[in-house]
Design a protein around this motif. Structure first.
Motif, PDB file in Angstrom:
ATOM      1  N   ASN A  70      -0.276  -6.195   7.104  1.00 20.95           N
ATOM      2  CA  ASN A  70       0.397  -6.321   5.809  1.00 20.95           C
ATOM      3  C   ASN A  70       1.918  -6.156   5.859  1.00 20.95           C
ATOM      4  N   VAL A  71       2.542  -6.388   6.980  1.00 20.75           N
ATOM      5  CA  VAL A  71       4.008  -6.360   7.047  1.00 20.75           C
ATOM      6  C   VAL A  71       4.489  -7.761   6.688  1.00 20.75           C
ATOM      7  N   TYR A  89      -3.641  -3.220  12.110  1.00 16.59           N
ATOM      8  CA  TYR A  89      -3.579  -2.062  11.232  1.00 16.59           C
ATOM      9  C   TYR A  89      -2.889  -2.415   9.922  1.00 16.59           C
ATOM     10  N   TYR A  90      -3.276  -1.718   8.869  1.00 20.81           N
ATOM     11  CA  TYR A  90      -2.542  -1.768   7.610  1.00 20.81           C
ATOM     12  C   TYR A  90      -1.527  -0.632   7.630  1.00 20.81           C
ATOM     13  N   VAL A  91      -0.348  -0.887   7.088  1.00 24.55           N
ATOM     14  CA  VAL A  91       0.728   0.090   7.074  1.00 24.55           C
ATOM     15  C   VAL A  91       1.011   0.451   5.621  1.00 24.55           C
ATOM     16  N   PHE A  92       1.114   1.735   5.331  1.00 21.62           N
ATOM     17  CA  PHE A  92       1.519   2.128   3.978  1.00 21.62           C
ATOM     18  C   PHE A  92       3.029   2.265   3.940  1.00 21.62           C
ATOM     19  N   ASP A  93       3.583   2.221   2.742  1.00 21.51           N
ATOM     20  CA  ASP A  93       5.039   2.132   2.562  1.00 21.51           C
ATOM     21  C   ASP A  93       5.815   3.247   3.245  1.00 21.51           C
ATOM     22  N   GLU A  94       5.263   4.445   3.262  1.00 17.78           N
ATOM     23  CA  GLU A  94       5.990   5.579   3.824  1.00 17.78           C
ATOM     24  C   GLU A  94       6.162   5.476   5.338  1.00 17.78           C
ATOM     25  N   LEU A 115       0.833  -1.201   0.000  1.00 21.66           N
ATOM     26  CA  LEU A 115       0.000   0.000   0.000  1.00 21.66           C
ATOM     27  C   LEU A 115       0.866   1.249   0.000  1.00 21.66           C
ATOM     28  N   SER A 116       0.735   2.038  -1.055  1.00 20.72           N
ATOM     29  CA  SER A 116       1.348   3.362  -1.050  1.00 20.72           C
ATOM     30  C   SER A 116       0.407   4.282  -0.278  1.00 20.72           C
ATOM     31  N   LYS A 117       0.862   5.469   0.045  1.00 18.85           N
ATOM     32  CA  LYS A 117       0.019   6.427   0.777  1.00 18.85           C
ATOM     33  C   LYS A 117      -1.226   6.770  -0.039  1.00 18.85           C
TER      34      LYS A 117
END
Length: 181
Positions: free
Chosen positions: A118-119, A82-87, A27-29
């Protein structure tokens, strides 16, 4: 301003992500924010299609101190993941790594699997390849120990035993082993 270690991590992550297949865990921002908007609109709409229901089974939102975050839908006894975005991935991995005392892959996976959805292991391994104390720990030469199991026989000269003693870490010119007969 991100530090150089974080910049290197992001560059390598982007390179790895561009070379891999499309993955729903990545996931990107921008994608993260669009998923939040989609979940919000689907929750308020009355008409939902099969794809929309499948999407809602995978994603949900929660507001934490005024910030809307993307989460995995919570069931009865489950923790919030939680889902984490790349940034923000570097910060999450760095925090877990420090809290485990520079723990390796398995300790970090154990730490993160209860909090984040999603890590991936690839992300963790990429992070660990950039940690200087962990790299030094891996490159440290280990001294080998040889354990000899004694063999007892009733007849004289019925058997022999050959052992090798490893002196590779302290070699004497070209000699790295001692053979004992």
């Amino acid at each position: 301003m991100p530090d150089s270690k974080e910049q290197v991590f992001r560059e390598k992550l982007n390179l790895e992500r561009s070379a891999s297949k499309v993955n729903s865990l990545v996931l990107s921002k921008l994608k993260y924010d669009s998923y939040i908007e989609k979940v919000t609109s689907l929750k308020t709409s009355s008409k939902k299609e099969n794809n929309d229901l499948r999407f809602l089974r995978r994603y949900d939102i929660i507001e934490v101190s005024g910030i809307t975050k993307l989460i995995h839908p919570v069931t009865d006894q489950e923790n919030i993941k939680y889902y984490v975005f790349d940034e923000e991935l570097f910060g999450v991995l760095n925090e877990a790594h420090i809290s485990t005392g520079h723990g390796g892959r398995d300790r970090m996976i154990e730490q993160l699997k209860g909090k984040f959805q999603n890590v991936t292991t690839k992300d963790i391994l990429l992070f660990l390849r950039l940690c200087e104390p962990c790299i030094q720990k891996l490159n440290h030469k280990k001294k080998g120990r040889l354990v000899v199991k004694l063999l007892l026989f009733k007849e004289v000269k019925s058997r022999c035993q050959v052992d090798l003693i490893d002196f590779q870490s302290q070699s004497d010119r070209d000699f790295q082993f001692i053979m004992v007969y």
